[in-house]
Scaffold this motif. Structure first.
Motif, PDB file in Angstrom:
ATOM      1  N   UNK A   8       0.808  -1.214   0.000  1.00  0.00           N
ATOM      2  CA  UNK A   8       0.000   0.000   0.000  1.00  0.00           C
ATOM      3  C   UNK A   8       0.839   1.261   0.000  1.00  0.00           C
ATOM      4  N   UNK A   9       0.283   2.319  -0.583  1.00  0.00           N
ATOM      5  CA  UNK A   9       0.914   3.637  -0.568  1.00  0.00           C
ATOM      6  C   UNK A   9      -0.167   4.666  -0.265  1.00  0.00           C
ATOM      7  N   UNK A  10       0.153   5.617   0.613  1.00  0.00           N
ATOM      8  CA  UNK A  10      -0.842   6.571   1.090  1.00  0.00           C
ATOM      9  C   UNK A  10      -0.947   7.767   0.161  1.00  0.00           C
ATOM     10  N   UNK A  11      -2.175   8.071  -0.212  1.00  0.00           N
ATOM     11  CA  UNK A  11      -2.490   9.279  -0.979  1.00  0.00           C
ATOM     12  C   UNK A  11      -3.366  10.171  -0.112  1.00  0.00           C
ATOM     13  N   UNK A  12      -2.932  11.399   0.077  1.00  0.00           N
ATOM     14  CA  UNK A  12      -3.694  12.359   0.862  1.00  0.00           C
ATOM     15  C   UNK A  12      -3.994  13.577  -0.002  1.00  0.00           C
ATOM     16  N   UNK A  13      -5.282  13.891  -0.125  1.00  0.00           N
ATOM     17  CA  UNK A  13      -5.712  15.035  -0.935  1.00  0.00           C
ATOM     18  C   UNK A  13      -6.283  16.085   0.005  1.00  0.00           C
TER      19      UNK A  13
END
Length: 124
Positions: free
Chosen positions: A117-122
């Motif tokens: 998994x890789x975290x994406x924060x918008x």
């Protein structure tokens, strides 16, 4: 069995873009359909996109259709997820998946392999 490593996550403002990558080990990469799922705390993992072995067939969740594009490079054992017009609700951990059956990926069944998994924060 194939092993998957995602990269490319990060923090981006709403309306921005990110490209996720998923590198696969092993010489059988081209025999797998590949996909992306995402998950936010307290929610089940959600199907995002899938691509068949050759890259000629793709499918997307309604929530990302027209904004996200999945692609693959079999020579590099890598798939990508180009994410444009990002929204705060796209914030999640994004997982790369592999399975011999494209339909199984869309159903979210017991898949052959998951990345870490890789975290994406918008941000809004």
């Amino acid at each position: 069995q194939v092993q998957l490593v995602e990269s490319g996550g990060g923090l981006v403002q709403a309306g921005g873009s990110l490209r996720l990558s998923c590198a696969a080990s092993g010489r059988t990469f081209s025999t797998y359909a590949m996909g992306w799922f995402r998950q936010t705390p307290g929610k089940e993992r959600e199907f995002v996109a899938v691509i068949n072995r050759s890259g000629g067939i793709t499918n997307y969740a309604e929530s990302v259709k027209g904004r996200f594009t999945i692609s693959r490079d079999n020579a590099k054992n890598t798939i990508y997820l180009q994410m444009n017009s990002l929204k705060p609700e796209d914030t999640a951990v994004y997982y790369c998946v592999a399975d011999s059956n494209l339909g199984e990926i869309m159903r979210g069944g017991a898949l052959d392999a998951w990345g870490q998994g890789t975290l994406v924060t918008v941000s809004s």
